[in-house]
Design a protein around this motif. Structure first.
Motif, short mmCIF file in Angstrom:
data_model
loop_
_atom_site.label_atom_id
_atom_site.label_comp_id
_atom_site.label_asym_id
_atom_site.label_seq_id
_atom_site.Cartn_x
_atom_site.Cartn_y
_atom_site.Cartn_z
N ILE A 63 1.63 113.94 -32.29
CA ILE A 63 1.26 115.33 -32.49
C ILE A 63 0.58 115.43 -33.85
O ILE A 63 1.01 114.80 -34.81
N ALA A 64 -0.49 116.20 -33.92
CA ALA A 64 -1.26 116.33 -35.16
C ALA A 64 -1.35 117.79 -35.57
O ALA A 64 -1.30 118.69 -34.73
N LEU A 65 -1.48 118.03 -36.86
CA LEU A 65 -1.68 119.40 -37.33
C LEU A 65 -2.92 120.01 -36.69
O LEU A 65 -2.94 121.20 -36.37
N SER A 66 -3.96 119.19 -36.51
CA SER A 66 -5.21 119.69 -35.95
C SER A 66 -5.08 120.14 -34.51
O SER A 66 -5.98 120.81 -33.97
N ASP A 67 -3.97 119.82 -33.85
CA ASP A 67 -3.72 120.33 -32.50
C ASP A 67 -3.49 121.83 -32.53
O ASP A 67 -3.62 122.50 -31.48
N TYR A 68 -3.13 122.37 -33.70
CA TYR A 68 -2.78 123.79 -33.81
C TYR A 68 -3.59 124.53 -34.87
O TYR A 68 -3.88 125.71 -34.72
N VAL A 69 -3.96 123.82 -35.92
CA VAL A 69 -4.70 124.46 -37.01
C VAL A 69 -6.17 124.60 -36.62
O VAL A 69 -6.73 123.72 -35.97
N GLY A 70 -6.79 125.72 -37.02
CA GLY A 70 -8.20 125.94 -36.71
C GLY A 70 -8.44 126.38 -35.29
O GLY A 70 -9.56 126.29 -34.79
N LYS A 71 -7.40 126.87 -34.64
CA LYS A 71 -7.52 127.34 -33.25
C LYS A 71 -7.46 128.87 -33.20
O LYS A 71 -6.89 129.46 -32.27
N ASN A 72 -8.03 129.49 -34.20
CA ASN A 72 -8.08 130.95 -34.29
C ASN A 72 -6.69 131.58 -34.41
O ASN A 72 -6.44 132.68 -33.93
N LYS A 73 -5.79 130.84 -35.09
CA LYS A 73 -4.45 131.37 -35.36
C LYS A 73 -4.11 131.19 -36.83
O LYS A 73 -4.57 130.23 -37.47
N VAL A 74 -3.31 132.13 -37.35
CA VAL A 74 -2.71 131.93 -38.67
C VAL A 74 -1.56 130.96 -38.49
O VAL A 74 -0.70 131.16 -37.61
N VAL A 75 -1.51 129.90 -39.30
CA VAL A 75 -0.52 128.83 -39.10
C VAL A 75 0.32 128.65 -40.35
O VAL A 75 -0.21 128.58 -41.47
#
Length: 367
Positions: free
Chosen positions: A246-258
């Motif tokens: 699992i990578a941070l990039s799986d969730y970050v930059g997906k139009n969400k505040v993380v």
């Protein structure tokens, strides 16, 4: 006759060259106990964690003297240390051609050559700013017992700290090609911003940048820079609780505040903080908010049990290496809990929000 004139010319030229390539340090020390004892002329050792003796002499009538040849194009940093018992920290000066005066006492004073004079001006400014900060802190402490304007006093203190920071940065940068600039930079890292530290280290001589110490400094402050508002996150891949990559990039930059949440099951303050994080997730997970937990655990069973017990339903990742975690190294994490709040593009908005601060910030961003 011609040969005599030529010989005299060469003799004078040699004398002038020798004179221009030497310095004489005339030192004084205010403590009478050092009369008849040695003082040592020193330089930093190769690892910069101690000193190497160059020469020594005896203090007579509270005075001592060294005459030495200068070396290289840039003046080298030299130190004077006293024989036991050591009352004073090593005093330093720049080995610059000419006559240098060094007075050792509660406040060391150096003068005589251009760069030593500039250093003393810098040192005087630092002393003045530090005294101002002490005065502000004392006044602020007194105001805590009254109804005084603490906010105004805090602003004054921050303004002085900013001046202290900028003066150290500018002086180090001005002298970064010699020992003094590097020494001032290395002793100022706690005052400077990560950006300033990285700029100064990039300008230092290759022998420092490529040394073990230089590489450690650069790696540490690159990590610290990741925690500064306005910077971009760095991706990392670890394992989720089921053992999948699992990578941070799986969730970050997906139009969400993380929110990146560094925590561990053995961390009391983390456990105490977690109900606030759970509450924030429940309120904002359907409004464009995501959390990625990065655990500093080593025991998988304890890690998974705590996730379940506290209702942490967001993605989790860990390499189960504790403080040796690759994520801790990458982000310079040396205490937990620690959080980074990222915008929809992966840029750091804020860090280390505590308690209701996280919900308040999400309300501002997402409501």
């Amino acid at each position: 006759m011609y040969r005599k004139v030529l010989g005299l010319f060469l003799f004078i030229s040699s004398a002038l060259c020798a004179q221009n390539n030497t310095y004489t340090l005339k030192g004084s020390i205010e403590d009478n106990q050092y009369n008849g004892k040695k003082v040592y002329l020193q330089q930093l050792n190769d690892t910069r964690n101690g000193f190497t003796n160059i020469d020594s002499t005896i203090v007579m009538g509270n005075r001592f003297e060294f005459t030495k040849a200068t070396q290289g194009n840039e003046p080298a940093l030299r130190f004077i240390s006293t024989e036991e018992p050591v009352t004073y920290a090593p005093a330093f000066f720049l080995a610059e051609a000419g006559e240098i005066s060094l007075a050792i006492g509660k406040q060391n004073k150096v003068k005589g050559t251009l760069r030593n004079n500039r250093f003393q001006d810098f040192s005087n400014l630092q002393d003045s700013l530090n005294k101002q900060i002490e005065s502000v802190v004392q006044t602020y402490s007194q105001m805590l017992q009254t109804s005084g304007n603490q906010a105004k006093m805090m602003q004054e203190g921050q303004a002085i700290m900013k001046q202290l920071q900028e003066s150290r940065y500018e002086f180090a940068k001005e002298n970064i090609n010699n020992d003094l600039g590097e020494f001032i930079a290395l002793s100022s890292f706690e005052v400077l911003t990560p950006d300033q530290v990285l700029e100064l280290t990039s300008l230092m001589r290759p022998e420092f940048r490529n040394s073990d110490l230089g590489q450690q400094v650069i790696s540490y402050y690159e990590a610290q820079n990741l925690k500064v508002a306005g910077g971009m996150y760095k991706d990392i891949k670890l394992k989720d609780p089921l053992g999948n990559d699992i990578a941070l990039s799986d969730y970050v930059g997906k139009n969400k505040v993380v929110l990146i949440d560094f925590w561990a099951s053995w961390c009391g303050p983390c456990i105490k903080e977690m109900p606030y994080v759970v509450d924030a997730y429940k309120q904002y997970k359907d409004k464009g908010f995501e959390i990625i937990g990065i655990s500093m655990d080593e025991d998988q069973g304890r890690w998974l049990g705590t996730i379940d017990r506290l209702g942490m339903t967001w993605p989790q990742m860990s390499d189960l290496k504790g403080w040796k975690s690759a994520a801790a190294k990458l982000y310079g994490i040396d205490s937990i809990p620690y959080t980074l709040l990222l915008d929809q593009d992966g840029k750091i908005i804020d860090s280390n929000l505590r308690g209701t601060q996280l919900v308040n910030k999400l309300q501002e961003l997402l409501d």
